[in-house]
Design a protein around this motif. Structure first.
Motif, PDB file in Angstrom:
ATOM      1  N   ARG A  16     -49.845  24.299 -27.594  1.00 55.84           N
ATOM      2  CA  ARG A  16     -49.651  22.808 -28.161  1.00 55.84           C
ATOM      3  C   ARG A  16     -50.305  22.765 -29.351  1.00 55.84           C
ATOM      4  O   ARG A  16     -49.659  22.093 -30.462  1.00 55.84           O
ATOM      5  CB  ARG A  16     -50.036  21.804 -26.864  1.00 55.84           C
ATOM      6  CG  ARG A  16     -50.216  20.249 -27.480  1.00 55.84           C
ATOM      7  CD  ARG A  16     -48.720  19.808 -27.830  1.00 55.84           C
ATOM      8  NE  ARG A  16     -47.810  20.079 -26.654  1.00 55.84           N
ATOM      9  CZ  ARG A  16     -47.808  18.932 -25.801  1.00 55.84           C
ATOM     10  NH1 ARG A  16     -48.711  18.010 -25.703  1.00 55.84           N
ATOM     11  NH2 ARG A  16     -47.138  19.117 -24.627  1.00 55.84           N
TER      12      ARG A  16
ATOM     13  N   HIS B 170     -45.952  27.617 -24.403  1.00 53.26           N
ATOM     14  CA  HIS B 170     -45.329  26.394 -23.992  1.00 53.26           C
ATOM     15  C   HIS B 170     -45.958  25.533 -23.020  1.00 53.26           C
ATOM     16  O   HIS B 170     -45.896  24.398 -23.381  1.00 53.26           O
ATOM     17  CB  HIS B 170     -44.205  27.183 -23.181  1.00 53.26           C
ATOM     18  CG  HIS B 170     -43.022  25.891 -22.864  1.00 53.26           C
ATOM     19  ND1 HIS B 170     -42.161  25.205 -23.920  1.00 53.26           N
ATOM     20  CD2 HIS B 170     -42.714  25.449 -21.889  1.00 53.26           C
ATOM     21  CE1 HIS B 170     -41.521  24.325 -23.479  1.00 53.26           C
ATOM     22  NE2 HIS B 170     -41.783  24.187 -22.068  1.00 53.26           N
ATOM     23  N   VAL B 171     -46.859  26.110 -22.294  1.00 52.57           N
ATOM     24  CA  VAL B 171     -47.663  25.153 -21.267  1.00 52.57           C
ATOM     25  C   VAL B 171     -49.085  25.040 -21.559  1.00 52.57           C
ATOM     26  O   VAL B 171     -49.562  24.126 -20.873  1.00 52.57           O
ATOM     27  CB  VAL B 171     -47.439  25.831 -19.976  1.00 52.57           C
ATOM     28  CG1 VAL B 171     -46.024  26.157 -19.685  1.00 52.57           C
ATOM     29  CG2 VAL B 171     -48.460  26.904 -19.645  1.00 52.57           C
ATOM     30  N   THR B 172     -49.610  25.707 -22.453  1.00 49.44           N
ATOM     31  CA  THR B 172     -51.127  25.666 -22.732  1.00 49.44           C
ATOM     32  C   THR B 172     -51.539  24.681 -23.792  1.00 49.44           C
ATOM     33  O   THR B 172     -50.772  24.629 -24.593  1.00 49.44           O
ATOM     34  CB  THR B 172     -51.853  27.150 -22.843  1.00 49.44           C
ATOM     35  OG1 THR B 172     -51.479  27.514 -24.169  1.00 49.44           O
ATOM     36  CG2 THR B 172     -51.615  28.022 -21.811  1.00 49.44           C
ATOM     37  N   ARG B 173     -52.591  24.217 -23.731  1.00 50.53           N
ATOM     38  CA  ARG B 173     -53.438  23.616 -24.842  1.00 50.53           C
ATOM     39  C   ARG B 173     -53.381  24.384 -26.255  1.00 50.53           C
ATOM     40  O   ARG B 173     -53.225  23.965 -27.204  1.00 50.53           O
ATOM     41  CB  ARG B 173     -54.780  23.143 -24.531  1.00 50.53           C
ATOM     42  CG  ARG B 173     -55.289  22.407 -25.545  1.00 50.53           C
ATOM     43  CD  ARG B 173     -56.762  21.335 -24.924  1.00 50.53           C
ATOM     44  NE  ARG B 173     -57.653  22.458 -24.649  1.00 50.53           N
ATOM     45  CZ  ARG B 173     -58.687  22.140 -24.010  1.00 50.53           C
ATOM     46  NH1 ARG B 173     -59.182  20.905 -23.652  1.00 50.53           N
ATOM     47  NH2 ARG B 173     -59.517  22.875 -23.543  1.00 50.53           N
ATOM     48  N   PHE B 174     -53.509  25.604 -26.010  1.00 47.87           N
ATOM     49  CA  PHE B 174     -53.561  26.498 -27.001  1.00 47.87           C
ATOM     50  C   PHE B 174     -52.263  26.452 -27.963  1.00 47.87           C
ATOM     51  O   PHE B 174     -52.331  26.493 -28.974  1.00 47.87           O
ATOM     52  CB  PHE B 174     -53.938  28.004 -26.828  1.00 47.87           C
ATOM     53  CG  PHE B 174     -54.223  28.849 -27.827  1.00 47.87           C
ATOM     54  CD1 PHE B 174     -55.250  28.976 -28.533  1.00 47.87           C
ATOM     55  CD2 PHE B 174     -53.305  29.847 -27.962  1.00 47.87           C
ATOM     56  CE1 PHE B 174     -55.652  29.816 -29.498  1.00 47.87           C
ATOM     57  CE2 PHE B 174     -53.230  30.513 -29.141  1.00 47.87           C
ATOM     58  CZ  PHE B 174     -54.465  30.869 -29.915  1.00 47.87           C
TER      59      PHE B 174
END
Ligand SMILES: Nc1ncnc2c1ncn2[C@@H]1O[C@H](COP(=O)(O)OP(=O)(O)OP(=O)(O)O)[C@@H](O)[C@H]1O
Ligand SMILES: [Mg+2]
Lengths: 253, 330
Positions: free
Chosen positions: B200, B194-198
């Motif tokens: 996304r 939910h929160v990391t670039r990975f």
């Protein structure tokens, strides 16, 4: 006005189809050039070759006189080249702001950023700011792009490209799905972008639009450049003639 | 533009996706029915603990599967990779000897590596050699189990270090440790997605891989990482299974992938990628866990559970397809 970007003798084959058969292209600094041609003339292919999506089989690309190779769109971006693709290249399940930052996600400062944590708030705010300043009517930053109208989708793709461009923006039929008012906005935006010193290449099938916004026009037919005009001293008949081959101009320097 | 969305609804749909939210209702309804039929046996703490313990191992796999499916990938090999990793871990622990924690940690590391190796193999075949994910992971599903059987001559390895057996019965706040471990895996997996670039980029690739590519994302490398992650989760699940049963369970995992994919799709992850959450997956996994447990408690033949899950999968995919079609028309 110096030459910013040049393509020489680009050849691109897809199997037996020769999409580009030695195509040339010239772009000066800070100008708006319209790239026109019939369906299948090779416009999109030319733009893909000049923006790192496809690599040409033959020919060379020069940026400010120096030969460059672009193996991927990220290479093109490093040279300040951005593109609005004909297929838009948006992620339909994600929101407009998220689409604006694909591959360029901002991370939080400090330790969180080192762990790869996104800075969603800043990205959202910056995207909203860009959308507003460019006069687009994307209001709901949380709706997935798939829920937007065709024109709104196009606006998102245009904003994304303009937001990041520092040298060149290629726009492959950016107004194709737009209404009258939105088209006006995009044309205005193109002029504004050019005033900031960024060169714009516009692909369009709308000749009045082309004559209105472009400084110069380059015509592509059957994968080759067949004519170049200054917008100031050309008219619709001339352009259509060059596109279809009814009129063979020897205008090429 | 679509109608305005209330903040509450936004949070809800962000967390679960609409389908999974209604699924919570389904779970509650099932629990009520089972409780009415067997008030003495179903709504008890001991039984709830059973459900949680049963769901733990599959949930660990499901977290990896969620990542793969959000990226529009597919992994059928997880059950066999679980067995393979368990066998490798057990073999190495037996060879190392000793009953202490060092041996257990060595076994854990070996199991994790075994899982990752299969995951990388899957990822490379799918991205570099362009073999469809369905075929690649169907192939490694057969191969991983085959190799596990070759190594063991088809017999389960029943010797594990003493400290591992002790750990399997140890509890924290009334629940076995593997329940807590699975919970941690789910929470970490959910947050990272939910929160990391990975995370996304996982969504972007699943939504439109060409958009990701043109955005400068190394799509192949990312996909290989995702399949490796799925293998890692399956390997970890293999180790947890060793912990729980103190033996490898070579024949017990042929339907793991089916169960996990059902749970993940039920939980709102789209087969076409771009949509899905770990929270949804947790809910989806509990549907089959509660159903399974309830049918046993009310003395229905457990085979009925397989029948039910099979049909539920079809219904879940039908709903997903319809949602997809409606959206592409919009
Ligand atoms: N990926 C591809 N595979 C095979 N052939 C292709 C591919 N892309 C383009 N072509 C072919 O190359 C030629 C030029 O296509 P291109 O899309 O560049 O034309 P265009 O000028 O952009 O046309 P339009 O105005 O319709 O967008 C066409 O004949 C097309 O069929
Ligand atoms: Mg085109």
């Amino acid at each position: 006005m110096g030459v910013l970007f040049e393509a020489r003798g680009l050849i691109k084959r897809y199997g037996h189809v020769e999409a580009l058969g030695g195509a040339d292209f010239t772009l000066n600094e800070g100008e708006v050039v319209a790239l026109i041609g019939d369906n299948g003339a090779g416009k999109s292919t030319l733009v893909k070759c000049m923006s790192g999506v496809e690599s040409p089989d033959e020919g060379e690309l020069l940026l400010r006189g120096t030969p460059i190779t672009m193996a991927s769109p990220s290479d093109a971006r490093k040279h300040g080249i951005e593109t609005v693709y004909q297929d838009l290249a948006l992620a339909p399940e994600l929101g407009p702001a998220e689409n604006t930052y694909i591959g360029r996600e901002l991370l939080k400062p400090g330790l969180m950023g080192k762990l790869g944590v996104l800075d969603k708030k800043t990205m959202r705010a910056k995207a909203a700011e860009a959308f507003t300043s460019m006069g687009t009517d994307v209001k709901d930053l949380d709706a997935p792009v798939s829920a937007l109208s065709g024109g709104q989708k196009q606006s998102v793709a245009i904003c994304r490209a303009v937001m990041w461009a520092s040298g060149i923006v290629f726009m492959d039929e950016p107004t194709a799905a737009l209404g009258v008012r939105q088209t006006r906005n995009v044309l205005k935006l193109i002029r504004r972008v050019a005033e900031t010193g960024v060169s714009v290449v516009l692909i369009s099938h709308n000749m009045t639009e082309v004559l209105e916004v472009a400084d110069r026009i380059e015509v592509l037919r059957l994968g080759k450049r067949v004519a170049r005009y200054d917008a100031a001293d050309s008219n619709v008949e001339q352009l259509v003639g060059a596109m279809t081959g009814a009129l063979d101009t020897g205008d090429i320097k | 533009m679509t109608a305005t969305v209330t903040p509450a609804r936004r949070v809800r749909s962000k967390l679960f996706g609409a389908t999974a939210f209604y699924l919570l209702g389904v779970i509650v309804a099932m629990a009520i029915v089972f409780s009415i039929i067997r008030p003495d046996a179903f709504p008890t703490f001991a039984n709830s603990r059973n459900i949680l313990t049963d769901v733990s191992i599959l949930l660990v796999i499901a977290v990896g599967t969620t990542y793969v499916m959000v990226a529009a990938g597919f992994d059928l090999s997880v059950g066999s990779v679980l067995v393979f990793a368990g066998v490798m871990g057990a073999k190495v622990m037996a060879a190392t000897g000793g009953e202490g924690w060092t041996t257990v940690v060595i076994g854990l590391v070996v199991a994790l590596i075994s899982g990752v190796v299969w995951g990388v193999f899957n990822g490379v075949c799918i991205t570099v050699f362009k073999v469809p994910a369905l075929i690649t992971t169907l192939g490694s599903m057969g191969a991983a189990l085959g190799i596990a059987r070759l190594i063991t001559n088809g017999n389960d390895i029943r010797t594990v270090p003493l400290s591992m057996i002790k750990f399997s019965v140890a509890e924290f706040l009334g629940l076995p440790w593997i329940v807590w471990i699975a919970a941690v895996v789910a929470v970490v997996g959910g947050v990272v997605l939910h929160v990391t670039r990975f995370g996304r980029r996982t969504y972007v690739i699943g939504s439109n891989d060409e958009a990701a590519r043109r955005g400068g994302v190394n799509v192949n490398a990312h996909l290989i990482k995702l399949y490796a992650l799925s293998g890692l989760c399956a390997g970890f699940a293999g180790f947890l299974s060793l912990v729980r049963f103190s033996t490898t369970t070579i024949t017990g995992h042929s339907t793991d992938a089916l169960q996990v994919i059902t749970g993940v799709v039920l939980g709102g992850t789209s087969l076409f990628g771009g949509i899905g959450t770990v929270a949804g997956t947790v809910v989806g996994m509990f549907v089959s866990a509660v159903l399974n447990n309830g049918l046993i408690v009310i003395d229905v033949e457990p085979f009925w559970q397989e029948v039910a899950i099979g049909f539920i999968l079809i219904v879940a995919v039908y709903i997903d397809q319809r949602r997809r079609r409606r959206r592409s028309r919009a």
